[in-house]
Motif scaffolding. Structure first.
Motif, PDB file in Angstrom:
ATOM      1  N   LEU A 159       0.819  -1.212   0.000  1.00 14.23           N
ATOM      2  CA  LEU A 159       0.000   0.000   0.000  1.00 14.23           C
ATOM      3  C   LEU A 159       0.854   1.264   0.000  1.00 14.23           C
ATOM      4  O   LEU A 159       0.337   2.375   0.194  1.00 14.23           O
ATOM      5  N   SER A 160       2.148   1.085  -0.143  1.00 15.48           N
ATOM      6  CA  SER A 160       3.094   2.191  -0.299  1.00 15.48           C
ATOM      7  C   SER A 160       2.984   3.178   0.870  1.00 15.48           C
ATOM      8  O   SER A 160       2.952   2.776   2.026  1.00 15.48           O
ATOM      9  N   THR A 161       2.914   4.458   0.564  1.00  9.32           N
ATOM     10  CA  THR A 161       2.889   5.495   1.609  1.00  9.32           C
ATOM     11  C   THR A 161       1.467   5.843   2.040  1.00  9.32           C
ATOM     12  O   THR A 161       1.268   6.754   2.849  1.00  9.32           O
ATOM     13  N   HIS A 162       0.485   5.121   1.534  1.00  9.31           N
ATOM     14  CA  HIS A 162      -0.908   5.460   1.841  1.00  9.31           C
ATOM     15  C   HIS A 162      -1.321   5.015   3.251  1.00  9.31           C
ATOM     16  O   HIS A 162      -2.300   5.519   3.790  1.00  9.31           O
ATOM     17  N   ILE A 163      -0.589   4.048   3.815  1.00 11.46           N
ATOM     18  CA  ILE A 163      -0.864   3.590   5.178  1.00 11.46           C
ATOM     19  C   ILE A 163       0.466   3.464   5.906  1.00 11.46           C
ATOM     20  O   ILE A 163       1.408   2.857   5.394  1.00 11.46           O
ATOM     21  N   ARG A 164       0.532   4.046   7.121  1.00  7.70           N
ATOM     22  CA  ARG A 164       1.754   3.968   7.923  1.00  7.70           C
ATOM     23  C   ARG A 164       1.422   3.488   9.332  1.00  7.70           C
ATOM     24  O   ARG A 164       0.399   3.874   9.907  1.00  7.70           O
ATOM     25  N   VAL A 165       2.299   2.649   9.875  1.00  7.74           N
ATOM     26  CA  VAL A 165       2.177   2.266  11.283  1.00  7.74           C
ATOM     27  C   VAL A 165       2.775   3.394  12.116  1.00  7.74           C
ATOM     28  O   VAL A 165       3.911   3.812  11.880  1.00  7.74           O
ATOM     29  N   ILE A 166       2.014   3.869  13.098  1.00  9.68           N
ATOM     30  CA  ILE A 166       2.555   4.936  13.954  1.00  9.68           C
ATOM     31  C   ILE A 166       2.731   4.488  15.400  1.00  9.68           C
ATOM     32  O   ILE A 166       3.398   5.170  16.181  1.00  9.68           O
ATOM     33  N   SER A 167       2.157   3.341  15.770  1.00 14.50           N
ATOM     34  CA  SER A 167       2.394   2.790  17.100  1.00 14.50           C
ATOM     35  C   SER A 167       1.931   1.329  17.102  1.00 14.50           C
ATOM     36  O   SER A 167       1.095   0.939  16.279  1.00 14.50           O
ATOM     37  N   PRO A 168       2.522   0.524  18.011  1.00 14.00           N
ATOM     38  CA  PRO A 168       3.562   0.877  18.986  1.00 14.00           C
ATOM     39  C   PRO A 168       4.930   1.001  18.322  1.00 14.00           C
ATOM     40  O   PRO A 168       5.127   0.543  17.182  1.00 14.00           O
ATOM     41  N   ASP A 169       5.856   1.578  19.043  1.00 15.28           N
ATOM     42  CA  ASP A 169       7.193   1.804  18.492  1.00 15.28           C
ATOM     43  C   ASP A 169       7.874   0.504  18.096  1.00 15.28           C
ATOM     44  O   ASP A 169       8.636   0.467  17.121  1.00 15.28           O
ATOM     45  N   SER A 170       7.606  -0.563  18.853  1.00 12.53           N
ATOM     46  CA  SER A 170       8.264  -1.838  18.553  1.00 12.53           C
ATOM     47  C   SER A 170       7.888  -2.340  17.158  1.00 12.53           C
ATOM     48  O   SER A 170       8.731  -2.866  16.414  1.00 12.53           O
ATOM     49  N   VAL A 171       6.612  -2.169  16.768  1.00  6.62           N
ATOM     50  CA  VAL A 171       6.168  -2.617  15.443  1.00  6.62           C
ATOM     51  C   VAL A 171       6.721  -1.679  14.365  1.00  6.62           C
ATOM     52  O   VAL A 171       7.116  -2.127  13.285  1.00  6.62           O
ATOM     53  N   VAL A 172       6.767  -0.368  14.668  1.00  3.59           N
ATOM     54  CA  VAL A 172       7.361   0.583  13.727  1.00  3.59           C
ATOM     55  C   VAL A 172       8.809   0.198  13.436  1.00  3.59           C
ATOM     56  O   VAL A 172       9.246   0.166  12.283  1.00  3.59           O
ATOM     57  N   ASN A 173       9.549  -0.128  14.490  1.00  2.00           N
ATOM     58  CA  ASN A 173      10.956  -0.519  14.322  1.00  2.00           C
ATOM     59  C   ASN A 173      11.082  -1.820  13.529  1.00  2.00           C
ATOM     60  O   ASN A 173      11.959  -1.940  12.662  1.00  2.00           O
ATOM     61  N   GLU A 174      10.218  -2.798  13.831  1.00  6.92           N
ATOM     62  CA  GLU A 174      10.251  -4.062  13.093  1.00  6.92           C
ATOM     63  C   GLU A 174       9.987  -3.834  11.604  1.00  6.92           C
ATOM     64  O   GLU A 174      10.624  -4.452  10.741  1.00  6.92           O
ATOM     65  N   TYR A 175       9.035  -2.959  11.314  1.00  3.55           N
ATOM     66  CA  TYR A 175       8.693  -2.686   9.916  1.00  3.55           C
ATOM     67  C   TYR A 175       9.853  -1.990   9.201  1.00  3.55           C
ATOM     68  O   TYR A 175      10.184  -2.311   8.049  1.00  3.55           O
ATOM     69  N   GLN A 176      10.519  -1.079   9.891  1.00  2.58           N
ATOM     70  CA  GLN A 176      11.679  -0.397   9.293  1.00  2.58           C
ATOM     71  C   GLN A 176      12.785  -1.400   8.986  1.00  2.58           C
ATOM     72  O   GLN A 176      13.405  -1.350   7.911  1.00  2.58           O
ATOM     73  N   ILE A 177      13.037  -2.300   9.921  1.00  2.36           N
ATOM     74  CA  ILE A 177      14.057  -3.335   9.708  1.00  2.36           C
ATOM     75  C   ILE A 177      13.670  -4.218   8.523  1.00  2.36           C
ATOM     76  O   ILE A 177      14.508  -4.586   7.687  1.00  2.36           O
ATOM     77  N   PHE A 178      12.386  -4.572   8.454  1.00  2.35           N
ATOM     78  CA  PHE A 178      11.861  -5.389   7.351  1.00  2.35           C
ATOM     79  C   PHE A 178      12.161  -4.725   6.010  1.00  2.35           C
ATOM     80  O   PHE A 178      12.675  -5.362   5.080  1.00  2.35           O
TER      81      PHE A 178
END
Length: 331
Positions: free
Chosen positions: A300-319
């Motif tokens: 879904l590209s930039t149309h949807i972003r995870v903003i919390s919790p931080d742990s999931v945001v970090n996991e997604y960035q690593i992914f």
């Protein structure tokens, strides 16, 4: 006129002839009916055909007599109308767990629910060979065994396989049998799944039915009833993307307003959602955090972003970084 040998079957031949040869735009005449019966060794007169048609009507069949240029009889009541049969054909074609061979067999049976002329219309929409179909021809037997085991409150055992690089079936657990308590068959992400209780793990799990081999019922009562009764299967399917399990977490998603329908389609109409600003909404949902969930987000590209919790945001960035790094390493 003396009765012919097949006279007792006369009504059955007449009914089959009407079913196969008549529909909203096609009728058959009394002479045609008489000729058809004669071809099957049954003598009939015009008056007897009228009486037979009335007998079928009295029994409950809706047989219409038309007048004019296309005078004749047609059967009006069918268990399935043509649009309904077309829908069933589409479902068979699109079902990945049904093999190509079985798809053609099932569609052939569905064609018998309509007239010969309507069956030709079904043939024009039948495209099976190029679909991504399973190769496990025993899936129908497996489904039957599972349903029987559930009805009889019995456990099942089976081998479970993956594909290797040589396109060969490779059994998991070094070929040892899985033994579980089956509770429910469900459909998700174009696949058929068994939801069952694994006593060794002490929890509910799901298994792709088309990946099961050598399945049989075991003479042991099922366990895990409490876990099953506390389970919300609709919620379970929404949380587990592609039925891949992960740690269950409540996430907040910042979405373009154009993604409202996508969020409702994925998480259901009861999903917590509110306006964030003029161009965004904020949604909150429980998901099983897994690579499949992250893949859905990436699609879904930039149309949807995870903003919390931080742990999931970090996991997604690593992914995402690992994916990018894999392409950088190739250069």
């Amino acid at each position: 006129m003396p009765k012919s040998v097949n006279q007792k079957q006369k009504l059955l031949f007449l009914l089959d002839y009407l079913r196969q040869n008549t529909d909203e735009t096609h009728t058959v005449t009394t002479p045609q009916i008489i000729d058809h019966l004669a071809a099957n060794g049954i003598r009939a007169e015009r008056k007897s055909i009228y009486n037979d048609i009335q007998t079928l009507c009295d029994y409950g069949y809706d047989i219409i007599r038309t007048e004019g240029a296309h005078a004749g009889y047609r059967i009006a009541d069918r268990t399935f109308e043509l649009p309904e049969v077309k829908l069933l054909v589409d479902l068979v074609q699109s079902s990945k767990f049904i093999t190509t061979k079985k798809s053609r067999q099932l569609i052939g049976k569905l064609e018998q629910l309509v007239s010969k002329n309507d069956a030709k219309k079904l043939q024009r929409q039948v495209i099976v060979a190029d679909r991504n179909k399973t190769s496990n021809e025993k899936i129908y037997y497996s489904v039957d065994v599972i349903h029987s085991a559930i009805a009889e409150n019995r456990q099942i055992r089976f081998h479970y396989f993956d594909w290797n690089v040589r396109k060969e079936m490779q059994l998991r657990k070094d070929g040892r049998f899985y033994q579980v308590s089956p509770w429910l068959l469900t459909w998700d992400d174009e696949n058929y799944y068994l939801v069952a209780y694994d006593a060794d793990a002490g929890k509910m799990k799901h298994y792709r039915v088309d990946k099961m081999l050598d399945l049989s019922a075991v003479n042991q009562a099922r366990c895990g009833r409490t876990d099953y009764e506390q389970m919300d299967i609709a919620s379970y399917s929404r949380k587990n993307f592609g039925m891949f399990a992960g740690e269950e977490t409540t996430v907040q998603l910042l979405c373009d307003t154009s993604m409202t329908g996508v969020i409702i389609d994925r998480f259901g109409a009861s999903v917590a959602m509110r306006p964030y600003d003029d161009t965004h909404i904020l949604a909150r949902a429980q998901v099983a955090v897994s690579p499949q969930f992250f893949g859905w987000l990436a699609g879904l590209s930039t149309h949807i972003r995870v903003i919390s919790p931080d742990s999931v945001v970090n996991e997604y960035q690593i992914f995402l970084q690992e994916i990018l790094r894999s392409y950088t390493d190739m250069q």
